[in-house]
Every structure is written in C-alpha cells, then in structure tokens.
Design a protein around this motif. Structure first.
Motif, PDB file in Angstrom:
ATOM      1  N   GLU A 154      -7.767  -7.931   9.578  1.00 28.85           N
ATOM      2  CA  GLU A 154      -8.902  -7.011   9.468  1.00 28.85           C
ATOM      3  C   GLU A 154      -8.433  -5.584   9.212  1.00 28.85           C
ATOM      4  OE1 GLU A 154     -10.623  -7.914  13.241  1.00 28.85           O
ATOM      5  OE2 GLU A 154     -12.070  -9.313  12.390  1.00 28.85           O
ATOM      6  N   ILE A 155      -7.356  -5.194   9.885  1.00 28.60           N
ATOM      7  CA  ILE A 155      -6.805  -3.857   9.682  1.00 28.60           C
ATOM      8  C   ILE A 155      -6.289  -3.721   8.260  1.00 28.60           C
ATOM      9  CG2 ILE A 155      -4.980  -2.260  10.401  1.00 28.60           C
ATOM     10  CD1 ILE A 155      -5.298  -3.452  13.248  1.00 28.60           C
ATOM     11  N   ARG A 156      -5.651  -4.767   7.721  1.00 31.40           N
ATOM     12  CA  ARG A 156      -5.145  -4.740   6.351  1.00 31.40           C
ATOM     13  C   ARG A 156      -6.297  -4.621   5.357  1.00 31.40           C
ATOM     14  NH1 ARG A 156      -0.422  -5.261   3.146  1.00 31.40           N
ATOM     15  NH2 ARG A 156       0.389  -4.268   5.023  1.00 31.40           N
ATOM     16  N   LYS A 157      -7.429  -5.283   5.639  1.00 28.31           N
ATOM     17  CA  LYS A 157      -8.593  -5.187   4.755  1.00 28.31           C
ATOM     18  C   LYS A 157      -9.102  -3.750   4.668  1.00 28.31           C
ATOM     19  CE  LYS A 157     -10.311  -9.891   5.134  1.00 28.31           C
ATOM     20  NZ  LYS A 157     -11.387 -10.769   5.581  1.00 28.31           N
ATOM     21  N   VAL A 158      -9.072  -3.048   5.786  1.00 29.00           N
ATOM     22  CA  VAL A 158      -9.481  -1.641   5.797  1.00 29.00           C
ATOM     23  C   VAL A 158      -8.513  -0.813   4.959  1.00 29.00           C
ATOM     24  CG1 VAL A 158      -9.763   0.407   7.260  1.00 29.00           C
ATOM     25  CG2 VAL A 158     -10.667  -1.796   8.013  1.00 29.00           C
TER      26      VAL A 158
ATOM     27  N   PRO B   3       0.830  -1.212   0.000  1.00 27.59           N
ATOM     28  CA  PRO B   3       0.000   0.000   0.000  1.00 27.59           C
ATOM     29  C   PRO B   3       0.866   1.264   0.000  1.00 27.59           C
ATOM     30  CG  PRO B   3      -0.739  -1.546   1.673  1.00 27.59           C
ATOM     31  CD  PRO B   3       0.556  -2.060   1.150  1.00 27.59           C
ATOM     32  N   PRO B   4       0.297   2.390  -0.405  1.00 26.31           N
ATOM     33  CA  PRO B   4       1.030   3.654  -0.343  1.00 26.31           C
ATOM     34  C   PRO B   4       1.515   3.923   1.087  1.00 26.31           C
ATOM     35  CG  PRO B   4      -0.992   3.929  -1.585  1.00 26.31           C
ATOM     36  CD  PRO B   4      -1.028   2.554  -0.978  1.00 26.31           C
ATOM     37  N   ALA B   5       2.607   4.656   1.190  1.00 26.06           N
ATOM     38  CA  ALA B   5       3.263   4.880   2.482  1.00 26.06           C
ATOM     39  C   ALA B   5       2.335   5.490   3.521  1.00 26.06           C
ATOM     40  CB  ALA B   5       4.497   5.759   2.295  1.00 26.06           C
ATOM     41  N   ASP B   6       1.500   6.450   3.131  1.00 26.81           N
ATOM     42  CA  ASP B   6       0.629   7.084   4.122  1.00 26.81           C
ATOM     43  C   ASP B   6      -0.412   6.102   4.661  1.00 26.81           C
ATOM     44  OD1 ASP B   6      -0.608   7.249   1.505  1.00 26.81           O
ATOM     45  OD2 ASP B   6      -2.080   8.624   2.372  1.00 26.81           O
ATOM     46  N   LEU B   7      -0.947   5.247   3.808  1.00 35.36           N
ATOM     47  CA  LEU B   7      -1.913   4.251   4.278  1.00 35.36           C
ATOM     48  C   LEU B   7      -1.232   3.186   5.135  1.00 35.36           C
ATOM     49  CD1 LEU B   7      -4.139   3.714   1.117  1.00 35.36           C
ATOM     50  CD2 LEU B   7      -4.643   5.074   3.144  1.00 35.36           C
ATOM     51  N   LEU B   8      -0.028   2.815   4.769  1.00 33.34           N
ATOM     52  CA  LEU B   8       0.729   1.842   5.547  1.00 33.34           C
ATOM     53  C   LEU B   8       1.070   2.406   6.931  1.00 33.34           C
ATOM     54  CD1 LEU B   8       1.776  -1.000   5.174  1.00 33.34           C
ATOM     55  CD2 LEU B   8       3.905  -0.051   4.326  1.00 33.34           C
ATOM     56  N   ALA B   9       1.406   3.679   6.991  1.00 39.83           N
ATOM     57  CA  ALA B   9       1.702   4.319   8.275  1.00 39.83           C
ATOM     58  C   ALA B   9       0.464   4.339   9.168  1.00 39.83           C
ATOM     59  CB  ALA B   9       2.216   5.738   8.047  1.00 39.83           C
ATOM     60  N   ARG B  10      -0.695   4.655   8.592  1.00 39.77           N
ATOM     61  CA  ARG B  10      -1.951   4.646   9.367  1.00 39.77           C
ATOM     62  C   ARG B  10      -2.275   3.240   9.863  1.00 39.77           C
ATOM     63  NH1 ARG B  10      -3.573   9.598  10.968  1.00 39.77           N
ATOM     64  NH2 ARG B  10      -3.492  11.040   9.222  1.00 39.77           N
ATOM     65  N   GLU B  11      -2.036   2.254   9.027  1.00 42.05           N
ATOM     66  CA  GLU B  11      -2.278   0.863   9.416  1.00 42.05           C
ATOM     67  C   GLU B  11      -1.406   0.490  10.611  1.00 42.05           C
ATOM     68  OE1 GLU B  11      -0.848  -3.188   7.431  1.00 42.05           O
ATOM     69  OE2 GLU B  11      -2.433  -2.211   6.274  1.00 42.05           O
ATOM     70  N   ARG B  12      -0.158   0.831  10.539  1.00 42.91           N
ATOM     71  CA  ARG B  12       0.767   0.501  11.641  1.00 42.91           C
ATOM     72  C   ARG B  12       0.438   1.295  12.894  1.00 42.91           C
ATOM     73  NH1 ARG B  12       6.142  -0.406   7.978  1.00 42.91           N
ATOM     74  NH2 ARG B  12       5.374  -2.345   7.086  1.00 42.91           N
ATOM     75  N   GLU B  13      -0.016   2.524  12.730  1.00 41.20           N
ATOM     76  CA  GLU B  13      -0.431   3.326  13.877  1.00 41.20           C
ATOM     77  C   GLU B  13      -1.631   2.676  14.570  1.00 41.20           C
ATOM     78  OE1 GLU B  13      -1.616   7.944  14.835  1.00 41.20           O
ATOM     79  OE2 GLU B  13      -2.294   7.068  12.950  1.00 41.20           O
ATOM     80  N   THR B  14      -2.575   2.204  13.799  1.00 43.96           N
ATOM     81  CA  THR B  14      -3.755   1.543  14.354  1.00 43.96           C
ATOM     82  C   THR B  14      -3.349   0.296  15.132  1.00 43.96           C
ATOM     83  OG1 THR B  14      -5.122   2.353  12.538  1.00 43.96           O
ATOM     84  CG2 THR B  14      -5.969   0.470  13.776  1.00 43.96           C
ATOM     85  N   GLU B  15      -2.451  -0.494  14.567  1.00 42.99           N
ATOM     86  CA  GLU B  15      -1.961  -1.695  15.259  1.00 42.99           C
ATOM     87  C   GLU B  15      -1.251  -1.325  16.554  1.00 42.99           C
ATOM     88  OE1 GLU B  15       0.556  -3.730  12.514  1.00 42.99           O
ATOM     89  OE2 GLU B  15      -1.095  -4.230  11.163  1.00 42.99           O
ATOM     90  N   PHE B  16      -0.413  -0.289  16.503  1.00 43.00           N
ATOM     91  CA  PHE B  16       0.332   0.134  17.683  1.00 43.00           C
ATOM     92  C   PHE B  16      -0.612   0.608  18.783  1.00 43.00           C
ATOM     93  CE2 PHE B  16       2.132   3.714  20.073  1.00 43.00           C
ATOM     94  CZ  PHE B  16       3.157   3.067  20.728  1.00 43.00           C
ATOM     95  N   LEU B  17      -1.574   1.450  18.425  1.00 40.20           N
ATOM     96  CA  LEU B  17      -2.496   1.976  19.423  1.00 40.20           C
ATOM     97  C   LEU B  17      -3.344   0.874  20.040  1.00 40.20           C
ATOM     98  CD1 LEU B  17      -3.606   5.295  17.689  1.00 40.20           C
ATOM     99  CD2 LEU B  17      -2.030   5.019  19.627  1.00 40.20           C
ATOM    100  N   ALA B  18      -3.698  -0.117  19.261  1.00 43.70           N
ATOM    101  CA  ALA B  18      -4.468  -1.238  19.799  1.00 43.70           C
ATOM    102  C   ALA B  18      -3.645  -2.027  20.812  1.00 43.70           C
ATOM    103  CB  ALA B  18      -4.931  -2.143  18.666  1.00 43.70           C
ATOM    104  N   ARG B  19      -2.370  -2.274  20.476  1.00 40.61           N
ATOM    105  CA  ARG B  19      -1.489  -3.000  21.407  1.00 40.61           C
ATOM    106  C   ARG B  19      -1.201  -2.161  22.642  1.00 40.61           C
ATOM    107  NH1 ARG B  19       1.645  -4.216  16.797  1.00 40.61           N
ATOM    108  NH2 ARG B  19       3.106  -2.646  17.523  1.00 40.61           N
ATOM    109  N   ARG B  20      -0.956  -0.889  22.437  1.00 39.60           N
ATOM    110  CA  ARG B  20      -0.603   0.003  23.542  1.00 39.60           C
ATOM    111  C   ARG B  20      -1.754   0.133  24.526  1.00 39.60           C
ATOM    112  NH1 ARG B  20       0.353   6.351  23.102  1.00 39.60           N
ATOM    113  NH2 ARG B  20       1.203   6.705  25.171  1.00 39.60           N
ATOM    114  N   GLY B  21      -2.965   0.171  23.997  1.00 42.55           N
ATOM    115  CA  GLY B  21      -4.136   0.297  24.852  1.00 42.55           C
ATOM    116  C   GLY B  21      -4.504  -0.992  25.547  1.00 42.55           C
ATOM    117  N   GLY B  22      -3.824  -2.079  25.194  1.00 43.83           N
ATOM    118  CA  GLY B  22      -4.099  -3.359  25.821  1.00 43.83           C
ATOM    119  C   GLY B  22      -5.372  -4.014  25.327  1.00 43.83           C
ATOM    120  N   ARG B  23      -5.894  -3.504  24.239  1.00 44.77           N
ATOM    121  CA  ARG B  23      -7.116  -4.093  23.702  1.00 44.77           C
ATOM    122  C   ARG B  23      -6.911  -4.401  22.229  1.00 44.77           C
ATOM    123  NH1 ARG B  23      -8.795   0.402  21.118  1.00 44.77           N
ATOM    124  NH2 ARG B  23      -8.371   2.361  22.120  1.00 44.77           N
TER     125      ARG B  23
END
Length: 74
Positions: free
Chosen positions: A33-37, A6-26
């Motif tokens: 599913e995140i990749r599908k989005v 995916p384009p860099a900006d979409l890939l960065a958002r994807e990784r941010e979403t994964e990070f925030l989910a892990r960081r929040g403990g949820r």
C-alpha cells in the motif's frame, strides 16, 4: 524509470513511512500500500513532463508507471 525504481526522494519518504509505522508499533499500511502511494506521487510528476522536456520520449513509450513497475520480466 526504466529500472522501475522511484526517484530517491520518494523512495526515502517511502522508507521513512515504513520505519515510523514499525517504530510506533502500529501498522497503518502494508508495504504494498505504501508503494502504491509512492507510485501515485511519481505518476503525478511523470504526468507533469512536457513534450519538450528531457524524458518526454520515454513518457510517450511508458505513460503508466504502475503498469510498467508491475510488469513481469522475461
């Protein structure tokens, strides 16, 4: 596109979403599913390519990004 990356900006958002989910403990969604989005957002951009824009020839060959990105190799 051809490398199914995916384009860099979409890939960065994807990784941010994964990070925030892990960081929040949820875990709100799996990586798949995140990749599908991400692919859906990328597809929306891809659909907006006009016939005279750069990349329009590639769009004619590869109209569906989800199919292209999930293909096997070999």
């Amino acid at each position: 596109m051809l490398a199914s990356t995916p384009p860099a900006d979409l890939l960065a958002r994807e990784r941010e979403t994964e990070f925030l989910a892990r960081r929040g403990g949820r875990i709100v969604a799996t990586k798949e599913e995140i990749r599908k989005v991400t692919i859906a957002k990328w597809q929306a951009r891809w659909d907006a390519v006009k016939a005279d824009d750069p990349g329009s020839w590639t769009k004619r060959l590869i109209p569906d990004l989800a199919t292209w990105c999930s293909r096997g190799f070999g």
